[in-house]
Enzyme design. Structure first.
Site, mmCIF file in Angstrom:
data_model
loop_
_atom_site.group_PDB
_atom_site.id
_atom_site.type_symbol
_atom_site.label_atom_id
_atom_site.label_comp_id
_atom_site.label_asym_id
_atom_site.label_seq_id
_atom_site.Cartn_x
_atom_site.Cartn_y
_atom_site.Cartn_z
ATOM 1 N N LYS A 161 26.756 28.207 47.344
ATOM 2 C CA LYS A 161 26.188 28.334 48.693
ATOM 3 C C LYS A 161 25.637 29.740 48.851
ATOM 4 O O LYS A 161 26.013 30.676 48.133
ATOM 5 C CB LYS A 161 27.231 28.050 49.771
ATOM 6 C CG LYS A 161 28.465 28.978 49.770
ATOM 7 C CD LYS A 161 28.269 30.307 50.481
ATOM 8 C CE LYS A 161 29.501 31.199 50.383
ATOM 9 N NZ LYS A 161 29.247 32.600 50.771
ATOM 10 N N GLY A 191 34.880 30.299 43.539
ATOM 11 C CA GLY A 191 36.125 29.547 43.398
ATOM 12 C C GLY A 191 36.234 28.425 44.412
ATOM 13 O O GLY A 191 36.718 27.332 44.106
ATOM 14 N N ASP A 237 35.945 29.490 52.577
ATOM 15 C CA ASP A 237 34.690 28.786 52.275
ATOM 16 C C ASP A 237 34.900 27.360 51.777
ATOM 17 O O ASP A 237 33.949 26.584 51.696
ATOM 18 C CB ASP A 237 33.887 29.542 51.203
ATOM 19 C CG ASP A 237 33.345 30.871 51.697
ATOM 20 O OD1 ASP A 237 33.266 31.059 52.925
ATOM 21 O OD2 ASP A 237 33.000 31.718 50.858
ATOM 22 N N THR A 240 32.281 34.421 40.238
ATOM 23 C CA THR A 240 33.130 34.782 41.374
ATOM 24 C C THR A 240 32.756 36.198 41.810
ATOM 25 O O THR A 240 32.049 36.914 41.108
ATOM 26 C CB THR A 240 34.620 34.721 40.984
ATOM 27 O OG1 THR A 240 34.837 35.558 39.842
ATOM 28 C CG2 THR A 240 35.032 33.297 40.637
ATOM 29 N N GLY A 294 30.596 31.591 46.782
ATOM 30 C CA GLY A 294 31.673 30.607 46.897
ATOM 31 C C GLY A 294 32.190 30.155 45.547
ATOM 32 O O GLY A 294 32.622 29.012 45.395
#
Length: 268
Positions: A10, A109, A143, A102, A107
């Site tokens: 995202k 993870g 998230d 990461t 987002g």
């Protein structure tokens, strides 16, 4: 039984901080899914015992997929679901082809955790409704619920865990992402460096704005309150940002930037 599915990153079209409550910040944000070459592929199958494979950068106990699975099992136990269903979750082999980084504001993870919860609900016919999945997701990470929702565009409020679908023409195929090499932004460190100048009172107006309008009328600093603190905490990121054109925007707490694909800028 073998199931495989893809999950995508995202970006935050905007991220505005309202105020701090306790240790965390209340915020509003517009999240959009970006469907491109950057994606993780997750496969789930039965195995003699639990196994989680992937190129992860944290211990098992801190892995978002592992956390999501433990929280899901505890939730199902509280609902007194069939013991055999819960036991079957203890004998899963989960393998991730990890490509979404990461500490990049994409987002990384949460994408995997949200996708796993959504698909396990279907694979095992758990019959959890969206609100129940959100309850689980909010315990995994802020998230996560966006990825559970499967929405292409959504408003996120509270700490980012309250998700509401935003009806607009999807931008998922119109955005491209740039992730600087070897720059990892700690969300905690960026938030700690954030210094509010004034209170933000225009939440309702921002939550109604179409994403395309935001990108065409605002610059990256205006759209994302975490850009300045991220640049303060990472000199290398500041050097890169200073060379980027105005068409680039900042996602989450960084380090990734995104823009409308140049060939499609004038299509609307």
């Amino acid at each position: 039984m073998t199931h495989a599915f893809e999950v995508y990153p995202k970006v935050n079209i905007f991220l505005k901080i309202l105020y701090k409550e306790g240790a965390y910040h209340k915020l509003i944000s517009r999240m959009c899914l970006v469907k491109g070459q950057l994606k993780d592929i997750i496969s789930v199958k039965n195995a003699p015992s639990f196994c989680l494979k992937g190129n992860f950068d944290c211990p098992l106990e801190e892995n978002s997929l592992f956390k999501a699975l433990q929280i899901l099992k505890n939730f199902l136990k509280s609902k007194k679901l069939s013991h055999s269903v819960i036991k079957s979750l203890d004998t899963l082999a989960i393998e991730v082809e990890k490509n979404i980084p990461t500490q990049a504001g994409l987002g990384g993870g949460s994408t995997d955790a949200g996708g796993l919860l959504y698909h396990l609900n279907q694979i095992f016919d758990l019959r959890l409704n969206l609100e129940e999945l959100y309850t689980i997701g909010s315990l995994v990470g802020a998230d996560t619920n966006f990825f559970i929702s499967q929405y292409k565009s959504a408003n996120a409020t509270s700490y980012g865990e309250v998700i509401e679908n935003f009806e607009e023409k999807p931008l998922e195929n119109r955005l491209e992402i740039y992730v600087p090499d070897n720059i990892f932004c700690s969300t905690k460190a960026v938030y700690q460096a954030y210094k509010p100048k004034t209170c933000f009172y225009q939440a309702k107006e921002w939550l109604k704005k179409p994403s395309l309008e935001c990108l065409k009328t605002c610059d990256r600093s205006e759209l994302n309150d975490l850009l300045k603190p991220a640049l303060l905490t990472h000199q290398a990121l500041k050097d890169i940002e200073s060379q980027l054109g105005k068409e680039w925007f900042f996602s989450g707490s960084g380090s990734a930037f995104f823009r409308l694909k140049p060939t499609q800028k004038g299509s609307e």
